[in-house]
Design a protein around this motif. Structure first.
Motif, PDB file in Angstrom:
ATOM      1  N   ARG A   1      -1.592   7.502  -8.641  1.00  0.00           N
ATOM      2  CA  ARG A   1      -2.369   8.530  -7.944  1.00  0.00           C
ATOM      3  C   ARG A   1      -3.714   8.747  -8.633  1.00  0.00           C
ATOM      4  O   ARG A   1      -3.806   8.773  -9.859  1.00  0.00           O
TER       5      ARG A   1
ATOM      6  N   LYS B   1      -6.060   0.811   2.597  1.00  0.00           N
ATOM      7  CA  LYS B   1      -4.880   0.958   3.462  1.00  0.00           C
ATOM      8  C   LYS B   1      -4.279  -0.406   3.813  1.00  0.00           C
ATOM      9  O   LYS B   1      -3.066  -0.607   3.727  1.00  0.00           O
TER      10      LYS B   1
ATOM     11  N   LYS C   1       3.132   2.086   0.801  1.00  0.00           N
ATOM     12  CA  LYS C   1       2.514   3.201   1.510  1.00  0.00           C
ATOM     13  C   LYS C   1       1.373   3.803   0.699  1.00  0.00           C
ATOM     14  O   LYS C   1       1.420   3.824  -0.530  1.00  0.00           O
TER      15      LYS C   1
ATOM     16  N   TYR D   1      -1.057   7.417   0.482  1.00  0.00           N
ATOM     17  CA  TYR D   1      -1.025   8.828   0.874  1.00  0.00           C
ATOM     18  C   TYR D   1      -2.324   9.511   0.455  1.00  0.00           C
ATOM     19  O   TYR D   1      -3.024   9.051  -0.459  1.00  0.00           O
TER      20      TYR D   1
ATOM     21  N   GLU E   1      -3.914  13.661  -0.058  1.00  0.00           N
ATOM     22  CA  GLU E   1      -3.858  15.123   0.002  1.00  0.00           C
ATOM     23  C   GLU E   1      -5.223  15.646  -0.426  1.00  0.00           C
ATOM     24  O   GLU E   1      -5.800  15.138  -1.394  1.00  0.00           O
TER      25      GLU E   1
ATOM     26  N   SER F   1      -2.906   8.427  -3.352  1.00  0.00           N
ATOM     27  CA  SER F   1      -1.815   7.801  -4.099  1.00  0.00           C
ATOM     28  C   SER F   1      -1.211   6.667  -3.285  1.00  0.00           C
ATOM     29  O   SER F   1      -1.316   6.642  -2.059  1.00  0.00           O
ATOM     30  N   PHE F   2      -0.585   5.723  -3.993  1.00  0.00           N
ATOM     31  CA  PHE F   2       0.080   4.615  -3.313  1.00  0.00           C
ATOM     32  C   PHE F   2       1.221   4.124  -4.181  1.00  0.00           C
ATOM     33  O   PHE F   2       1.235   4.306  -5.402  1.00  0.00           O
TER      34      PHE F   2
END
Length: 361
Positions: free
Chosen positions: A279, A321, A330, A332, A334, A344-345
């Motif tokens: 992250r 992505k 995945k 993400y 926020e 984060s991934f």
């Protein structure tokens, strides 16, 4: 299109019953007025009458309802015959109006959702084309302007010629940068870009990215650091060059939109025995809630002013992505506007430590 006609009798049964009860009650009332003191005959007559009327009403109603619905509803089915994949077409026509209404309502709702999705996609397509046009137009016009000035006579001045050619070269480099990023995304989407899967230390890779971007961060006095001072090495499985590109894009993004004198932290978290979470968080501008779902779109800009002072191709997050998804992982995000963002991934851990093999050998 072949129509499968399914008969139902609920409507005819109920309607025939109502007609029979009413007509029988009405006839019995008349008989009681004109044929008094003949109760047995009245009851017998009533039973026979209600059976005959019921059968007759049922047959007439069922026949009429079937023909009415079949003729008119068949037109509706024929008009949507191009939509062979829909559940409405694949199911038999039902003469029960309640069931039929429910099926048609569901069909209409599904079509409405499809139309809304198409409208949203069309809006995205228009925005995408507009953004591509803008991204390409700016460097193209820059190059054209400098070249035209040189052709108009500025070429004779050696100093101006050198300066303008350098600026034109920067414009061409930006065009190449955008085209290469678009080409990479296209290959990732189509699966034509093969990943070179190896085992490597993600902590070491993050430190390398810190070293590469140190000067860029220093310009805005932004500190690059790990969340934990005692971060331990973690060996993961992936394409090292592509994961480095992901880290560079995310950290550059945090620097670009970070506050002067801010902080960008990278954390390495063990999620499970097989997964690790990376992250990247900052205390920068943050993103408004309505813009978060579209951050990974190509050329999507939160800032609609059109300024490109920070540079970049506008494809950084889209590339992130696609690379992470190519690893079957995945990504993400926020963010809170005015406070900061966290990207984060996940990545898969390696089954063994390659450094351990080196020591053994």
């Amino acid at each position: 299109m072949k129509i499968n006609f399914k008969k139902t009798y609920k409507f005819a049964i109920k309607s025939a019953l109502y007609i029979s009860l009413f007509t029988t009650a009405f006839v019995l009332m008349l008989m009681s007025l004109f044929y008094k003191n003949q109760l047995k005959h009245q009851i017998a007559f009533g039973i026979i009458f209600i059976i005959v009327i019921y059968i007759f009403s049922f047959l007439v109603l069922q026949y009429r309802v079937e023909r009415f619905i079949y003729r008119r509803v068949k037109k509706i089915y024929d008009e949507v015959s191009l939509l062979e994949s829909t559940t409405l077409i694949n199911q038999p026509i039902n003469t029960d109006m309640e069931t039929l209404s429910r099926e048609v309502k569901k069909f209409a709702t599904d079509k409405k959702l499809e139309i809304e999705m198409l409208e949203i996609r069309e809006q995205y397509r228009r925005e995408f084309l507009g953004n591509v046009s803008h991204e390409l137009k700016t460097p193209l016009f820059t190059v054209q302007g400098y070249v035209s000035t040189l052709l108009d006579g500025a070429m004779d001045d050696k100093n101006i010629r050198k300066k303008y050619l350098k600026r034109a070269e920067k414009g061409v480099e930006r065009l190449i940068y955008i085209v290469e990023d678009l080409d990479m995304i296209t290959k990732l989407e189509s699966g034509d870009l093969d990943l070179n899967m190896t085992d490597f230390d993600i902590v070491e890779l993050i430190q390398n990215v810190f070293d590469l971007l140190e000067m860029k961060a220093d310009k805005k006095k932004i500190k690059l650091a790990f969340e934990s001072k005692n971060v331990q090495s973690v060996i993961i499985r992936g394409d090292q060059d592509r994961i480095q590109q992901v880290l560079e894009n995310l950290i550059v993004n945090s620097i670009k939109y970070g506050k002067e004198g801010g902080l960008t932290e990278v954390g390495v978290v063990n999620l499970t025995k097989k997964k690790v979470l990376i992250r990247i968080s900052d205390n920068g501008e943050g993103v408004e809630k309505q813009n978060i779902p579209r951050l990974f779109e190509r050329f999507y800009r939160v800032d609609k002013s059109g300024t490109r002072s920070e540079g970049g191709s506008g494809l950084g997050l889209a590339i992130v992505k696609h690379i992470i998804e190519a690893h079957k992982e995945k990504v993400y995000v926020e963010s809170e506007f005015g406070i900061g963002s966290e990207f984060s991934f996940t990545l898969e851990k390696a089954f063994k430590n390659p450094k351990a093999d080196v020591k053994k050998s």
